[in-house]
Scaffold this active site. Sequence first.
Site, PDB file in Angstrom:
ATOM      1  CB  THR A   1     212.244  59.445 -28.636  1.00 38.66           C
ATOM      2  OG1 THR A   1     211.414  59.897 -29.710  1.00 38.66           O
ATOM      3  CG2 THR A   1     211.468  59.426 -27.361  1.00 38.66           C
TER       4      THR A   1
ATOM      5  CB  THR B   1     205.381  64.562 -30.242  1.00 38.89           C
ATOM      6  OG1 THR B   1     204.924  63.374 -29.615  1.00 38.89           O
ATOM      7  CG2 THR B   1     206.482  64.245 -31.221  1.00 38.89           C
ATOM      8  CG  ASP B   2     202.582  63.750 -25.270  1.00 38.97           C
ATOM      9  OD1 ASP B   2     202.545  63.259 -26.423  1.00 38.97           O
ATOM     10  OD2 ASP B   2     202.214  63.144 -24.241  1.00 38.97           O
TER      11      ASP B   2
ATOM     12  CE  LYS C   1     201.219  63.699 -30.230  1.00 37.63           C
ATOM     13  NZ  LYS C   1     202.023  63.094 -29.151  1.00 37.63           N
TER      14      LYS C   1
END
Lengths: 403, 617
Positions: A73, A149-150, A226
């Site tokens: 994004t 990011t996942d 993460k």
Amino acid sequence: MVECTYGGTTKEGIFIIERDGMAVVKLDSGYNIGVNPVSCKFFGHPAESPPKKIKIPQKNDLPALSIVSTGGTIASRIDYRTGSVTSQFDASDILMAIPELAKVAHYRTIPLATILSENMTPAIWQELARAVYKEIKNGIAGVIITHGTDTMAHSAAAISFMIDTPVPIVFVGSQRSADRPSSDNAINAVCAASAATSDLGEVAVVMHATTNDDTCAIHRGTRVRKMHSSRRDAFRSIGIDPLGSVAYPSREVTLKSYTARRGSRTLALHVKLEEHCGLVQFYPGMSPDLLKIYEGYKGLVLSGTGLGHVSTTLLPSIKKLIRSGTMVVMTTQCMQGRVCDRVYDTGRDLLTAGVIEGGDMLPEVALVKMMWVLGNERDPERAAALMQKDLKGECNRRSTHGL
Amino acid sequence: MDYRSAGLTAGIEIHQQVNTKEKLFCHCQTLLRDSIEHSGEFFRYLRVTESEMGEIDRAAQEEMKRDRKFHYYTYDTTCLVENDEEPPSPLNDEALSVCLTIAKMFGMAPVQQVHTMRKLVIDGSNTSGFQRTALVALNGTLPNGGEIDTICLEEEAAQRVKDDIFSLDRLGIPLIEITTSPCMHTPEEVQEVAEYIGMVLRSTGKVKRGIGTIRQDVNISILGGARVEIKGVQELDLIAEVVRREVQRQQNLIAIRNELLQKKASVHDNAKNVTGLFKETKSTVLKKAKQIYAISLEGFAGQVGREIQPGRRLGSEMSDYAKKCGIGGIFHTDELPGYGVTADEVARLRIHMNAGVEDCVVIVAAVNDNQTACALNQVIIRAQLALSDNPVPEETRKMLETGSSAYMRPLPGAARMYPETDVLPVIVDNDRWNAIAVPELLTAKAQRYAREYSIDRNYAIQLALSEKLPLFERAVAEGIKPKLAVFTILSTCTELRREGVETGKISDEDYLASWHAVESGRAAKEAIPDIFRGLASGSSFEDVIRKLSPAVSLQELESIIQKVVSDRSDFVAQKGKTALGPLMGVVMTEVRGSVDGKIVSDILKKEIDSLLAAKKP
């Protein structure tokens, strides 16, 4: 443009979309409201505003970087005209969104995919690796990969194993959407570009180090995770300190002594992956049936408890898997610390059954590594040895890091 | 002043905090904190983003002229949503209900499906860079025939602590925004409408009270002027004055333009570096400056220094524009010599700038070339506006203490709206709308009290508008005599406050306990001031009562009264029955108000009568 009548009043607005049985209409004030579609009457098209396309000049005396986009994004926003996230993606779009990037480098852009990162697959990792390899081979100073990011950490691990790189390959994303003034996208991107032009010589993830807009951390692609669902500083190095940091707004890059330096490796590409690998997290009372579905798989990573355990009721199933040729590697769901199956009986039984200790590898990194090892090495013994050997900083020989 | 012929058109926006249990988009309490109590701190930069239509809002663009680095204080009562580190929770349904209730009170039409939007605000007051807001209802009516255009449910912004430091306790408290149409034509009318809307809001019993919980923005334009929004009027009494002064300002700006045209004034970028001229200056501002530039505005002499509203000149407007670039302000020759700048320096400046007596020279002191260029450009823009066909620029302004105003930014447009993709729309169906009960208006309530409880009408109105109304209603429900409660709330407490007693520290529970003590005879109503003094100084209710009522028995009371009367037998003999009044005071002081005055007066009357009877020959 539509006219909507409801509650005894008539309003004009721009019809945006019909969703869940309601017409979404944008009023002059900019507010959207949802009204019954039958109360709306079409009466004309709004004045088209020609799409702005400004060419932003790039400075050719700065280092050249490639930006490979996978659908992160970093520079996207809702496009109501098409109803989706902007698909146009070129250097001008990115520089329009983040003008500061122009101070760091000049850019080539490679739109590889537009996917949400949970839809990432090993096949796309391979495409990504080929694209990145090509850029480096053509002499680019560094590569930036924009990524959701996942599963960014999984992809970073995959690229770490697939490419021996002499230049920085930097993954970057944003935790807070790019369409908000407070987004972390700009600072992450600027720091990523700075890291990509620095002396760094490995695959890394560059994201906010704290909740402040002051520093980004450079994490090793095989040791990053993460650790928060939404915070800017969600990415953490596990089991080691970060490889370095980028200060903002000075863009000063600091690298640790153990960080691989630019040019220290020779470029090579090994894209083969064995996709028939799985990862299972053990929990108390887990049924052995759940392991049956992995029969016929080439490898299985277990995320065990504590030092690397699963219940004794699973032992027969594990033995069966190994006997039929499935490689089984044990990791710990503690995330921190290493596996040691020599302390308790269950562990010893697992070792006897042929389970391979995964050291201090992160479970998901062990899975990605397993895909790569089994894709590139057919001999089971040599493959097992590779799983335990440190290839790209994924295994620490010594545990120097606390919690 | 004939405002109608001046073409005054005004509308207002009222922002009222809602007293919900939780904030609008997270589950934190709606609790204001002292900034000293903050438990953490972080900082962020804000960047301007495009609207969904691909435009950049002009107000946001203006804010981008300076560094957008902001610091935030966090508390143990704030969470990651305020920190912009977590997606928002669903729209608070309690707040939506209050909003719908108010909409119904104004006879509005609810929006069938409420969509939360992001309104771009990058002045730092929102960590995200936008304020979440949803249009809830449209088209209401006012008693004066005016209309209410919209009612929106918004999140409150963070409170500025100082400069670019904000406190996150206030961020996210639900805020109801009521916007009237431009339906008012005199300053007084604006104030009356604001008062009325405020009364309607308070009638719900669900809004926050006290300073800063309600704020008014006023939109004003006159014939030949332009729409100007003045933000942050906190005192209702000032609204009319704000309107008067804005009319004055717009008229003066128009008059200045006419003068400037007559004088054939013009604006050119003739800026020069004049740093050298002020090498030896006594002006502290100029001495500190890294670089000083000047620009000569031809034909502007006298106009830049001309007052446009009390305390404000055209020069103040230019200064406000230039401050957007981060400088402290400007100097101009209409106000010089002064501020440490000598006549000699002004003369040299004029020669250097080739400026005649009819020209006004503006001085800008800045730290670097960028800042200088930005500030000079702003001065030129504002000077050109003063000369243009539209000499009153469309602006958002902030109210200054006295009712004048200062420039904040251009009026924002629809381009600042973006859908809040993290919050699902909420359906308001007919069942929900029909189920909303409309509360009694406070004005109606006051009439009812006056009638039902035989309370004086003015008292009843005061009570209905008082923050203590819920306490009064509770007291009456608990069987307290309405007159006792009203008298305490409106009269006793007012007197105590005049004495300096902090009655605000007394809890509602203690009010009720005191009244119950009076009703049950445990304390006299005359003791209430003493009880409250004790409570306000921090004592517990039981301690206060114990100290005040040394439990005088009827027997003890009789002997006290007998002693009072016999000690003053001559006085009684002389005054006869009229001695009752003065002696009441003496006895009540002796028993420190712990006995009901009625009992005292009965016994006292008896004792006086018997003394008088005994003295009779």
